[in-house]
Write a protein that holds these residues in place. Structure first.
Motif, PDB file in Angstrom:
ATOM      1  N   HIS A  16       0.853  -1.191   0.000  1.00 46.74           N
ATOM      2  CA  HIS A  16       0.000   0.000   0.000  1.00 46.74           C
ATOM      3  C   HIS A  16       0.891   1.244   0.000  1.00 46.74           C
ATOM      4  O   HIS A  16       1.861   1.325   0.752  1.00 46.74           O
ATOM      5  CB  HIS A  16      -0.919   0.000   1.223  1.00 46.74           C
ATOM      6  CG  HIS A  16      -2.004   1.014   1.126  1.00 46.74           C
ATOM      7  ND1 HIS A  16      -1.785   2.364   1.284  1.00 46.74           N
ATOM      8  CD2 HIS A  16      -3.326   0.870   0.856  1.00 46.74           C
ATOM      9  CE1 HIS A  16      -2.910   3.014   1.129  1.00 46.74           C
ATOM     10  NE2 HIS A  16      -3.872   2.120   0.868  1.00 46.74           N
ATOM     11  N   PRO A  17       0.569   2.225  -0.843  1.00 48.56           N
ATOM     12  CA  PRO A  17       1.412   3.424  -0.943  1.00 48.56           C
ATOM     13  C   PRO A  17       1.634   4.159   0.383  1.00 48.56           C
ATOM     14  O   PRO A  17       2.724   4.696   0.603  1.00 48.56           O
ATOM     15  CB  PRO A  17       0.659   4.310  -1.940  1.00 48.56           C
ATOM     16  CG  PRO A  17      -0.186   3.377  -2.726  1.00 48.56           C
ATOM     17  CD  PRO A  17      -0.529   2.242  -1.804  1.00 48.56           C
ATOM     18  N   VAL A  18       0.650   4.188   1.245  1.00 55.37           N
ATOM     19  CA  VAL A  18       0.838   4.858   2.539  1.00 55.37           C
ATOM     20  C   VAL A  18       1.963   4.180   3.313  1.00 55.37           C
ATOM     21  O   VAL A  18       2.863   4.845   3.838  1.00 55.37           O
ATOM     22  CB  VAL A  18      -0.473   4.863   3.369  1.00 55.37           C
ATOM     23  CG1 VAL A  18      -0.215   5.283   4.806  1.00 55.37           C
ATOM     24  CG2 VAL A  18      -1.514   5.769   2.725  1.00 55.37           C
ATOM     25  N   LEU A  19       1.941   2.860   3.360  1.00 56.14           N
ATOM     26  CA  LEU A  19       2.953   2.116   4.118  1.00 56.14           C
ATOM     27  C   LEU A  19       4.321   2.191   3.449  1.00 56.14           C
ATOM     28  O   LEU A  19       5.340   2.376   4.129  1.00 56.14           O
ATOM     29  CB  LEU A  19       2.522   0.655   4.281  1.00 56.14           C
ATOM     30  CG  LEU A  19       1.198   0.434   5.016  1.00 56.14           C
ATOM     31  CD1 LEU A  19       0.846  -1.048   5.032  1.00 56.14           C
ATOM     32  CD2 LEU A  19       1.250   0.999   6.417  1.00 56.14           C
ATOM     33  N   THR A  20       4.356   2.053   2.127  1.00 57.69           N
ATOM     34  CA  THR A  20       5.654   2.085   1.439  1.00 57.69           C
ATOM     35  C   THR A  20       6.270   3.476   1.467  1.00 57.69           C
ATOM     36  O   THR A  20       7.484   3.614   1.615  1.00 57.69           O
ATOM     37  CB  THR A  20       5.536   1.567  -0.009  1.00 57.69           C
ATOM     38  OG1 THR A  20       4.576   2.351  -0.729  1.00 57.69           O
ATOM     39  CG2 THR A  20       5.118   0.102  -0.037  1.00 57.69           C
ATOM     40  N   ASP A  21       5.440   4.518   1.358  1.00 64.62           N
ATOM     41  CA  ASP A  21       5.965   5.889   1.416  1.00 64.62           C
ATOM     42  C   ASP A  21       6.535   6.203   2.802  1.00 64.62           C
ATOM     43  O   ASP A  21       7.604   6.807   2.912  1.00 64.62           O
ATOM     44  CB  ASP A  21       4.879   6.903   1.064  1.00 64.62           C
ATOM     45  CG  ASP A  21       4.496   6.886  -0.410  1.00 64.62           C
ATOM     46  OD1 ASP A  21       5.200   6.242  -1.215  1.00 64.62           O
ATOM     47  OD2 ASP A  21       3.473   7.518  -0.752  1.00 64.62           O
ATOM     48  N   ILE A  22       5.829   5.792   3.841  1.00 61.36           N
ATOM     49  CA  ILE A  22       6.329   6.016   5.205  1.00 61.36           C
ATOM     50  C   ILE A  22       7.617   5.220   5.419  1.00 61.36           C
ATOM     51  O   ILE A  22       8.586   5.740   5.974  1.00 61.36           O
ATOM     52  CB  ILE A  22       5.259   5.640   6.252  1.00 61.36           C
ATOM     53  CG1 ILE A  22       4.071   6.609   6.171  1.00 61.36           C
ATOM     54  CG2 ILE A  22       5.863   5.629   7.669  1.00 61.36           C
ATOM     55  CD1 ILE A  22       2.879   6.201   7.010  1.00 61.36           C
ATOM     56  N   GLY A  23       7.638   3.987   4.962  1.00 53.11           N
ATOM     57  CA  GLY A  23       8.839   3.175   5.093  1.00 53.11           C
ATOM     58  C   GLY A  23      10.030   3.790   4.383  1.00 53.11           C
ATOM     59  O   GLY A  23      11.133   3.868   4.936  1.00 53.11           O
ATOM     60  N   ARG A  24       9.788   4.270   3.172  1.00 55.72           N
ATOM     61  CA  ARG A  24      10.860   4.894   2.384  1.00 55.72           C
ATOM     62  C   ARG A  24      11.396   6.135   3.113  1.00 55.72           C
ATOM     63  O   ARG A  24      12.602   6.380   3.134  1.00 55.72           O
ATOM     64  CB  ARG A  24      10.327   5.236   0.999  1.00 55.72           C
ATOM     65  CG  ARG A  24      11.359   5.545  -0.015  1.00 55.72           C
ATOM     66  CD  ARG A  24      10.870   5.689  -1.459  1.00 55.72           C
ATOM     67  NE  ARG A  24       9.429   5.735  -1.678  1.00 55.72           N
ATOM     68  CZ  ARG A  24       8.668   4.684  -2.033  1.00 55.72           C
ATOM     69  NH1 ARG A  24       9.213   3.502  -2.186  1.00 55.72           N
ATOM     70  NH2 ARG A  24       7.374   4.822  -2.232  1.00 55.72           N
ATOM     71  N   ALA A  25      10.492   6.906   3.719  1.00 57.79           N
ATOM     72  CA  ALA A  25      10.908   8.119   4.435  1.00 57.79           C
ATOM     73  C   ALA A  25      11.819   7.809   5.627  1.00 57.79           C
ATOM     74  O   ALA A  25      12.656   8.633   5.996  1.00 57.79           O
ATOM     75  CB  ALA A  25       9.680   8.893   4.909  1.00 57.79           C
ATOM     76  N   HIS A  26      11.657   6.624   6.201  1.00 57.98           N
ATOM     77  CA  HIS A  26      12.450   6.241   7.378  1.00 57.98           C
ATOM     78  C   HIS A  26      13.551   5.236   7.049  1.00 57.98           C
ATOM     79  O   HIS A  26      14.306   4.838   7.941  1.00 57.98           O
ATOM     80  CB  HIS A  26      11.536   5.644   8.455  1.00 57.98           C
ATOM     81  CG  HIS A  26      10.596   6.643   9.045  1.00 57.98           C
ATOM     82  ND1 HIS A  26      10.972   7.559  10.002  1.00 57.98           N
ATOM     83  CD2 HIS A  26       9.273   6.886   8.807  1.00 57.98           C
ATOM     84  CE1 HIS A  26       9.939   8.317  10.338  1.00 57.98           C
ATOM     85  NE2 HIS A  26       8.901   7.934   9.619  1.00 57.98           N
ATOM     86  N   GLY A  27      13.613   4.792   5.800  1.00 60.26           N
ATOM     87  CA  GLY A  27      14.623   3.807   5.420  1.00 60.26           C
ATOM     88  C   GLY A  27      14.343   2.429   5.984  1.00 60.26           C
ATOM     89  O   GLY A  27      15.276   1.688   6.308  1.00 60.26           O
ATOM     90  N   VAL A  28      13.043   2.085   6.120  1.00 63.81           N
ATOM     91  CA  VAL A  28      12.647   0.783   6.654  1.00 63.81           C
ATOM     92  C   VAL A  28      11.607   0.151   5.730  1.00 63.81           C
ATOM     93  O   VAL A  28      11.137   0.781   4.788  1.00 63.81           O
ATOM     94  CB  VAL A  28      12.071   0.906   8.099  1.00 63.81           C
ATOM     95  CG1 VAL A  28      13.118   1.469   9.048  1.00 63.81           C
ATOM     96  CG2 VAL A  28      10.807   1.759   8.127  1.00 63.81           C
ATOM     97  N   THR A  29      11.237  -1.075   6.019  1.00 59.25           N
ATOM     98  CA  THR A  29      10.247  -1.767   5.204  1.00 59.25           C
ATOM     99  C   THR A  29       8.826  -1.404   5.660  1.00 59.25           C
ATOM    100  O   THR A  29       8.623  -0.921   6.777  1.00 59.25           O
ATOM    101  CB  THR A  29      10.411  -3.293   5.310  1.00 59.25           C
ATOM    102  OG1 THR A  29      10.086  -3.692   6.654  1.00 59.25           O
ATOM    103  CG2 THR A  29      11.825  -3.740   4.961  1.00 59.25           C
ATOM    104  N   ALA A  30       7.880  -1.675   4.785  1.00 64.52           N
ATOM    105  CA  ALA A  30       6.470  -1.464   5.141  1.00 64.52           C
ATOM    106  C   ALA A  30       6.086  -2.350   6.329  1.00 64.52           C
ATOM    107  O   ALA A  30       5.308  -1.935   7.194  1.00 64.52           O
ATOM    108  CB  ALA A  30       5.573  -1.742   3.938  1.00 64.52           C
ATOM    109  N   ALA A  31       6.644  -3.551   6.382  1.00 61.90           N
ATOM    110  CA  ALA A  31       6.367  -4.446   7.507  1.00 61.90           C
ATOM    111  C   ALA A  31       6.836  -3.824   8.817  1.00 61.90           C
ATOM    112  O   ALA A  31       6.135  -3.891   9.836  1.00 61.90           O
ATOM    113  CB  ALA A  31       7.026  -5.804   7.291  1.00 61.90           C
TER     114      ALA A  31
END
Length: 78
Positions: A16-31
């Motif tokens: 989901h874009p919300v999870l992947t975008d947040i993960g990308r912002a922090h350098g972590v996975t969506a999980a």
């Protein structure tokens, strides 16, 4: 009695874009984002994995924090 997030990633849209975008912002996975969201809500989690790299990632949740806006964005997904 404590509410527990047993198998908290099962059925989650980790792409989901919300999870992947947040993960990308922090350098972590969506999980990791989903697991951190559980912790931020005071919900203990028990993620399952057989892959050593995923087990390590699942344990590495304290190196980043979600902003209030990010938590609210995830809250709206439910």
């Amino acid at each position: 009695m404590v509410l527990e997030g047993y198998s908290p990633l099962k059925g989650t849209q980790l792409d989901h874009p919300v999870l992947t975008d947040i993960g990308r912002a922090h350098g972590v996975t969506a999980a990791q984002v989903v697991l951190r969201w559980h912790l931020d809500h005071g919900i203990p989690v028990i993620p399952k994995s057989q892959r050593p790299e995923r087990i390590a990632a699942n344990l590495d949740l304290l190196g980043f924090t979600l902003t209030d806006a990010e938590v609210a964005s995830i809250d709206r997904l439910a």
